[in-house]
Scaffold this motif. Sequence first.
Motif, PDB file in Angstrom:
ATOM      1  N   GLN A   1       0.573  -1.876   0.034  1.00 51.80           N
ATOM      2  CA  GLN A   1       0.025   0.244  -0.007  1.00 51.80           C
ATOM      3  C   GLN A   1       0.370   1.298   0.181  1.00 51.80           C
ATOM      4  OE1 GLN A   1      -0.476   2.600   2.501  1.00 51.80           O
ATOM      5  NE2 GLN A   1      -3.154   3.255   0.703  1.00 51.80           N
ATOM      6  N   SER A   2       0.583   1.951  -1.053  1.00 55.50           N
ATOM      7  CA  SER A   2       1.753   2.977  -1.703  1.00 55.50           C
ATOM      8  C   SER A   2       2.072   3.986  -0.012  1.00 55.50           C
ATOM      9  CB  SER A   2       1.503   4.149  -2.656  1.00 55.50           C
ATOM     10  OG  SER A   2       0.254   4.210  -2.891  1.00 55.50           O
ATOM     11  N   LYS A   3       0.788   4.314   0.124  1.00 58.45           N
ATOM     12  CA  LYS A   3       0.825   5.359   1.573  1.00 58.45           C
ATOM     13  C   LYS A   3       1.434   5.323   2.843  1.00 58.45           C
ATOM     14  CE  LYS A   3      -2.053   8.717   4.342  1.00 58.45           C
ATOM     15  NZ  LYS A   3      -3.773   8.481   4.141  1.00 58.45           N
ATOM     16  N   ILE A   4       1.691   4.222   3.010  1.00 57.52           N
ATOM     17  CA  ILE A   4       2.281   3.860   3.904  1.00 57.52           C
ATOM     18  C   ILE A   4       3.725   2.974   3.839  1.00 57.52           C
ATOM     19  CG2 ILE A   4       3.087   1.592   6.311  1.00 57.52           C
ATOM     20  CD1 ILE A   4      -0.388   2.158   6.240  1.00 57.52           C
ATOM     21  N   PHE A   5       4.433   2.823   2.452  1.00 54.96           N
ATOM     22  CA  PHE A   5       5.435   2.837   2.060  1.00 54.96           C
ATOM     23  C   PHE A   5       5.787   3.597   1.823  1.00 54.96           C
ATOM     24  CE2 PHE A   5       7.959   1.997  -1.084  1.00 54.96           C
ATOM     25  CZ  PHE A   5       8.729   0.874  -0.504  1.00 54.96           C
ATOM     26  N   ASP A   6       5.064   4.523   1.825  1.00 55.76           N
ATOM     27  CA  ASP A   6       5.200   5.971   1.298  1.00 55.76           C
ATOM     28  C   ASP A   6       6.751   7.026   2.662  1.00 55.76           C
ATOM     29  OD1 ASP A   6       5.996   6.035  -1.700  1.00 55.76           O
ATOM     30  OD2 ASP A   6       4.444   7.053  -1.322  1.00 55.76           O
ATOM     31  N   VAL A   7       5.222   7.036   3.766  1.00 53.71           N
ATOM     32  CA  VAL A   7       6.146   7.579   4.941  1.00 53.71           C
ATOM     33  C   VAL A   7       7.158   6.332   5.779  1.00 53.71           C
ATOM     34  CG1 VAL A   7       5.092   6.874   7.615  1.00 53.71           C
ATOM     35  CG2 VAL A   7       3.542   8.069   5.841  1.00 53.71           C
ATOM     36  N   GLU A   8       6.770   5.101   4.858  1.00 56.63           N
ATOM     37  CA  GLU A   8       8.618   4.322   5.783  1.00 56.63           C
ATOM     38  C   GLU A   8       9.750   4.792   4.852  1.00 56.63           C
ATOM     39  OE1 GLU A   8       8.021   2.364   8.377  1.00 56.63           O
ATOM     40  OE2 GLU A   8       6.297   3.280   8.575  1.00 56.63           O
ATOM     41  N   LYS A   9       9.750   5.244   4.018  1.00 58.33           N
ATOM     42  CA  LYS A   9      10.735   4.945   3.189  1.00 58.33           C
ATOM     43  C   LYS A   9      11.338   6.455   3.726  1.00 58.33           C
ATOM     44  CE  LYS A   9      12.186   5.918  -1.987  1.00 58.33           C
ATOM     45  NZ  LYS A   9      11.904   5.335  -3.398  1.00 58.33           N
ATOM     46  N   LYS A  10      10.440   7.382   4.019  1.00 56.81           N
ATOM     47  CA  LYS A  10      10.626   8.668   4.006  1.00 56.81           C
ATOM     48  C   LYS A  10      11.461   8.244   5.554  1.00 56.81           C
ATOM     49  CE  LYS A  10       8.752  13.222   4.730  1.00 56.81           C
ATOM     50  NZ  LYS A  10       8.213  14.565   4.235  1.00 56.81           N
TER      51      LYS A  10
END
Length: 415
Positions: A124-133
């Motif tokens: 799920q891209s929304k949570i993934f983007d947060v974790e990557k950041k």
Amino acid sequence: MKIAQGVHLHLLKNRKFKTNHITFRFSGKLEEKTVARRVLVAQMLAAANAVYPTVQKFRERLADLYGADLSTKVSTKGLVHIVDIDLVFIKDSYSLTKTSVLEEMLNFLGAVLFAPLVSVAQYQSKIFDVEKKNMLHYLEADDEDSFSRSFLALKKLFFNQPDLKLSPYGYPDLFNSETAFTAYQEFQKMIKEDLLDIFIVGEFDDYRMLQLITKFPLENRQKDLQFSYRQVYKSITQEKIERRPVEQSVLQLGYHIPIQYDDPNYFSLLVLEGMIGGFDHSKLFTAVREKAGLAYTIGCQLDIYTGLLNVYTGIDKNNRNQVLKIINKQFADLKIGSFSSSLIQQTKLMLTESVKLSEDDTNAIIERTYNQHYLNINKQAEYWISKFESVSKEDIVNAASQIRLQAVYFLEGGQ
């Protein structure tokens, strides 16, 4: 206990602890092309899944289980990259209900592993983007730490093998190219191909644990991993100086060690490490910090899996040559046997105490079990203590004679 080919369950009964502990460990090959993906997988495993699809719901479920804790971490052993899922929770005997907290935690682990939060074959891209950041922010902060930055720079000088020049977390540029798709595909590869070890530490019924774990859809896998790496010593010492606007300078030294964990000199090397820089009574601490007053901090760390003995010290930039001269003198003393029997005995005492204390450390128990399983290293405390006791002065001199300086990195502070 083998669950499937390449999948092992380790049931470690222990009544000492007030909590039970589960560690689910992935062991795969350390490679530059996959290290960032594996780190991002670790981040996602501790964030959300299809059963608990938000970070809030994920954490609320853990809170409902009497404040259970789930965390992930990454590490390396030689050319092996390890991803751990750690769960810590109260024993069933402390529960206020008839529900087994241990069984609930295994159900929760099942959701973490087999119900990932995905959409169209990717995280799920929304949570993934947060974790990557979040991961990029962590790496940026780590780069600002002078000791972390300088140690990584030393590894780049020391090792011939490109993958060993990495931190277990990789570096920012590797993360920039990763997406929710590439990370999820790596997770699918990990769950199918990595060696898997499940450690359960505490109080439990063996048969019931086996019943629950065998419900996990874990398939056979075959993977040859290189836990031990040794490179050929190079006669030319690699050196580098880097300048940064920081107050404290850092000197990092990398010594080539041909001794491995299955070598007869292994325990002699461990005693030597303690004598040279492993404890506050060591030769480096005494000579450089206490007597000469030239170091803010000084110590050493041994990576037996890669043959690197690292000496590190925080100093004033003007004292570099003097500090290096004193450090060289301490190693030279070891090689000619210029050290007291009291230093040996004090070091053995400290090592013995460390082994005894590790008996009360869940993580240490897990590491010893893992090392015994894959590396055939005896995990019994009594064995280690007897081995330390049997090390002689001649053994230490013999081990010291095999240590050679291979790399020098200096982070020079100042405006």
